[in-house]
Design an enzyme around this catalytic site. Structure first.
Site, PDB file in Angstrom:
ATOM      1  N   ASP A   1      55.654  19.953 -25.087  1.00 27.82           N
ATOM      2  CA  ASP A   1      54.695  20.636 -25.910  1.00 27.82           C
ATOM      3  C   ASP A   1      54.839  22.375 -25.316  1.00 27.82           C
ATOM      4  OD1 ASP A   1      53.069  20.676 -23.503  1.00 27.82           O
ATOM      5  OD2 ASP A   1      51.398  19.549 -24.455  1.00 27.82           O
ATOM      6  N   HIS A   2      53.739  22.934 -25.706  1.00 29.37           N
ATOM      7  CA  HIS A   2      53.498  24.482 -25.359  1.00 29.37           C
ATOM      8  C   HIS A   2      53.466  24.665 -23.746  1.00 29.37           C
ATOM      9  CE1 HIS A   2      49.822  22.660 -26.452  1.00 29.37           C
ATOM     10  NE2 HIS A   2      49.168  23.597 -25.559  1.00 29.37           N
TER      11      HIS A   2
ATOM     12  N   CYS B   1      54.936  18.146 -20.526  1.00 29.51           N
ATOM     13  CA  CYS B   1      53.677  18.740 -21.057  1.00 29.51           C
ATOM     14  C   CYS B   1      52.775  19.525 -19.810  1.00 29.51           C
ATOM     15  CB  CYS B   1      52.661  17.987 -21.837  1.00 29.51           C
ATOM     16  SG  CYS B   1      52.080  16.559 -21.189  1.00 29.51           S
ATOM     17  N   GLY B   2      51.823  19.939 -20.100  1.00 30.40           N
ATOM     18  CA  GLY B   2      50.804  20.455 -18.896  1.00 30.40           C
ATOM     19  C   GLY B   2      50.705  19.515 -17.815  1.00 30.40           C
ATOM     20  N   THR B   3      50.313  18.396 -17.881  1.00 30.23           N
ATOM     21  CA  THR B   3      50.081  17.255 -17.050  1.00 30.23           C
ATOM     22  C   THR B   3      51.168  16.280 -16.931  1.00 30.23           C
ATOM     23  OG1 THR B   3      48.873  16.023 -18.277  1.00 30.23           O
ATOM     24  CG2 THR B   3      47.591  17.551 -17.024  1.00 30.23           C
TER      25      THR B   3
ATOM     26  N   ILE C   1      50.918  13.862 -18.454  1.00 36.09           N
ATOM     27  CA  ILE C   1      50.176  12.576 -18.872  1.00 36.09           C
ATOM     28  C   ILE C   1      50.076  12.110 -20.495  1.00 36.09           C
ATOM     29  CG2 ILE C   1      47.918  11.498 -18.864  1.00 36.09           C
ATOM     30  CD1 ILE C   1      47.286  13.266 -16.180  1.00 36.09           C
ATOM     31  N   GLY C   2      49.725  13.144 -21.162  1.00 37.47           N
ATOM     32  CA  GLY C   2      49.785  13.001 -22.446  1.00 37.47           C
ATOM     33  C   GLY C   2      51.287  12.518 -23.080  1.00 37.47           C
TER      34      GLY C   2
ATOM     35  N   HIS D   1      63.887   0.724  -9.278  1.00 34.45           N
ATOM     36  CA  HIS D   1      63.041  -0.438  -9.378  1.00 34.45           C
ATOM     37  C   HIS D   1      62.313  -0.691 -10.982  1.00 34.45           C
ATOM     38  CE1 HIS D   1      61.730  -0.779  -4.818  1.00 34.45           C
ATOM     39  NE2 HIS D   1      63.146  -0.833  -5.217  1.00 34.45           N
ATOM     40  N   ASN D   2      62.300   0.427 -11.680  1.00 31.51           N
ATOM     41  CA  ASN D   2      61.690   0.209 -12.885  1.00 31.51           C
ATOM     42  C   ASN D   2      62.688   0.573 -13.850  1.00 31.51           C
ATOM     43  OD1 ASN D   2      59.287   2.318 -11.313  1.00 31.51           O
ATOM     44  ND2 ASN D   2      58.950  -0.050 -11.605  1.00 31.51           N
TER      45      ASN D   2
ATOM     46  N   ARG E   1      51.739  22.159 -15.273  1.00 26.54           N
ATOM     47  CA  ARG E   1      50.803  22.744 -14.682  1.00 26.54           C
ATOM     48  C   ARG E   1      50.468  21.780 -13.233  1.00 26.54           C
ATOM     49  NH1 ARG E   1      47.344  22.825 -20.332  1.00 26.54           N
ATOM     50  NH2 ARG E   1      48.665  24.398 -21.367  1.00 26.54           N
TER      51      ARG E   1
ATOM     52  N   HIS F   1      64.086  -6.913  -9.833  1.00 24.55           N
ATOM     53  CA  HIS F   1      63.645  -5.693 -10.686  1.00 24.55           C
ATOM     54  C   HIS F   1      63.810  -5.945 -12.181  1.00 24.55           C
ATOM     55  CE1 HIS F   1      62.270  -3.949  -6.803  1.00 24.55           C
ATOM     56  NE2 HIS F   1      63.542  -3.847  -6.444  1.00 24.55           N
TER      57      HIS F   1
HETATM   58  C1  RB5 Z   1      47.797  20.916 -23.630  1.00 25.78           C
HETATM   59  O1  RB5 Z   1      46.632  21.912 -23.404  1.00 25.78           O
HETATM   60  C2  RB5 Z   1      47.840  19.917 -22.607  1.00 25.78           C
HETATM   61  O2  RB5 Z   1      46.574  18.982 -22.937  1.00 25.78           O
HETATM   62  C3  RB5 Z   1      48.982  18.811 -22.620  1.00 25.78           C
HETATM   63  O3  RB5 Z   1      50.105  19.872 -22.280  1.00 25.78           O
HETATM   64  C4  RB5 Z   1      49.103  17.957 -21.488  1.00 25.78           C
HETATM   65  O4  RB5 Z   1      48.635  18.125 -20.387  1.00 25.78           O
HETATM   66  C5  RB5 Z   1      48.242  16.542 -22.219  1.00 25.78           C
HETATM   67  O5  RB5 Z   1      48.359  15.762 -21.454  1.00 25.78           O
END
Ligand code: RB5
Length: 146
Positions: free
Chosen positions: A8-9, A65-67, A69-70, A98-99, A109, A133
């Site tokens: 993503d951005h 992405c930023g984290t 996580i998404g 293993h996975n 970020r 595994h």
């Molecule tokens: C975008 O601002 C941010 O939420 C996305 O990049 C990501 O970190 C989501 O998990």
């Protein structure tokens, strides 16, 4: 090996670094965006990449992405996907051994481009160990069939 890549951005710089790495390693890949720095929605990039890996069109995926996580939450909704959110070399190696993770997610970020590159290289070049595994990831696949 064919790799599907997207961000993503929040992951554009690491995506650029990964593109360079894939070219240096002569690994075939396709970049599925995003195309601009405007705010976009990570599931719009994670889900198509995950589907392309799940249906065998691509062997592996890398999502940023930023984290991370998404991207990882989204990709893991697709049947057959084992997406690992990784920010260190040890986990990059272990999640392949293993996975048998088929998608790597990282957060721009959270880590810098240099570490992301090392993580991706380790992840791309480590083979699944199989054995006990395989039994374990088989249990995940069985659950997905319910
Ligand atoms: C975008 O601002 C941010 O939420 C996305 O990049 C990501 O970190 C989501 O998990």
């Amino acid at each position: 090996m064919k790799v599907a890549l997207a961000s993503d951005h929040g992951g554009i710089q690491i995506r650029e670094e990964i593109r360079k790495l894939l070219e240096e390693l002569h690994i075939e890949y396709e970049d599925f965006g995003c195309e601009c720095a405007d705010s976009v929605d990570y599931p719009d990039y994670a889900l198509p990449v995950a589907e392309k890996v799940a249906n065998g069109e691509f062997d592996r995926g890398i999502l940023i992405c930023g984290t991370g996580i998404g991207m990882s939450i989204s990709a893991n909704k697709v049947k057959g996907i084992r997406c690992a959110l990784v920010h260190d070399i040890f986990s990059a190696r272990m999640t392949r051994l293993h996975n048998n993770s088929n998608i790597l997610a990282m957060g721009e970020r959270v880590i810098g481009a240099g570490l992301a590159r090392e993580i991706a290289q380790t992840w791309l070049q480590t083979d699944f160990e199989g054995g006990r595994h395989q039994t374990r990831i088989g249990k995940i696949a069985e659950y997905e069939e319910k």
